[in-house]
Enzyme design. Structure first.
Site, PDB file in Angstrom:
ATOM      1  CG  ASP A  11     -54.244  41.974 -24.137  1.00  0.00           C
ATOM      2  OD1 ASP A  11     -53.974  42.174 -22.942  1.00  0.00           O
ATOM      3  OD2 ASP A  11     -54.925  42.745 -24.819  1.00  0.00           O
ATOM      4  CB  CYS A  42     -52.142  44.882 -26.824  1.00  0.00           C
ATOM      5  SG  CYS A  42     -52.649  43.182 -27.160  1.00  0.00           S
ATOM      6  CB  CYS A  95     -59.534  43.798 -26.268  1.00  0.00           C
ATOM      7  SG  CYS A  95     -59.244  43.362 -27.990  1.00  0.00           S
ATOM      8  CB  CYS A 117     -57.298  41.535 -31.308  1.00  0.00           C
ATOM      9  SG  CYS A 117     -57.030  43.255 -30.820  1.00  0.00           S
TER      10      CYS A 117
HETATM   11 FE1  FES Z   1     -54.841  43.139 -26.892  1.00  0.00          FE
HETATM   12 FE2  FES Z   1     -57.013  43.215 -28.428  1.00  0.00          FE
HETATM   13  S1  FES Z   1     -55.915  44.890 -27.561  1.00  0.00           S
HETATM   14  S2  FES Z   1     -55.932  41.514 -27.757  1.00  0.00           S
END
Ligand code: FES
Length: 117
Positions: free
Chosen positions: A35, A33, A58, A102
């Site tokens: 992140d 993702c 998230c 995640c």
């Molecule tokens: Fe990226 Fe959860 S979608 S950390």
């Protein structure tokens, strides 16, 4: 899609922030993702005495980091190395399948911080 425990942890997360004189710091990005999570650990006599995190992730990333940092505090570095994302998911009572990565991000940042130490 999240259970109550995950939502509660997301709404009132613990251990958010940084540690000024951290013993070890690591940062990991999720290839799924994009992140990121950064983890700070304070280690004294091989025991993790403090753990704080910052994440651009998230709700699942925040909840797993909150629980994960709590699980780390008080553990020896050897005990901490055995913690997996599955242990954190169990503690949270489950995560939606699309959100497993995640929790993997937290496992990876935790292992990286312990390796750096
Ligand atoms: Fe990226 Fe959860 S979608 S950390």
């Amino acid at each position: 899609m999240y259970n109550e425990k995950v939502l509660k942890e997301f709404m009132k997360p613990q251990n958010i922030g940084s540690i000024d004189n951290a013993t070890t710091v690591a940062e990991v990005g999720s290839p799924q993702c994009g992140d990121m999570t950064k983890l700070y650990l304070k280690i004294e006599n091989n025991i993790i005495t403090d753990a704080k995190f910052q994440t651009f992730g998230c709700a699942a990333a925040i909840a797993t980091s909150s629980v994960g940092t709590r699980m780390l505090i008080g553990k020896s570095t050897d005990e901490a190395k055995k913690i997996t994302n599955k242990d954190i998911i169990n503690e949270l009572g489950g995560l939606p399948p699309a959100k497993i990565h995640c929790s993997v991000m937290f496992e990876e940042v935790m292992q990286k911080a312990l390796e750096n130490f």
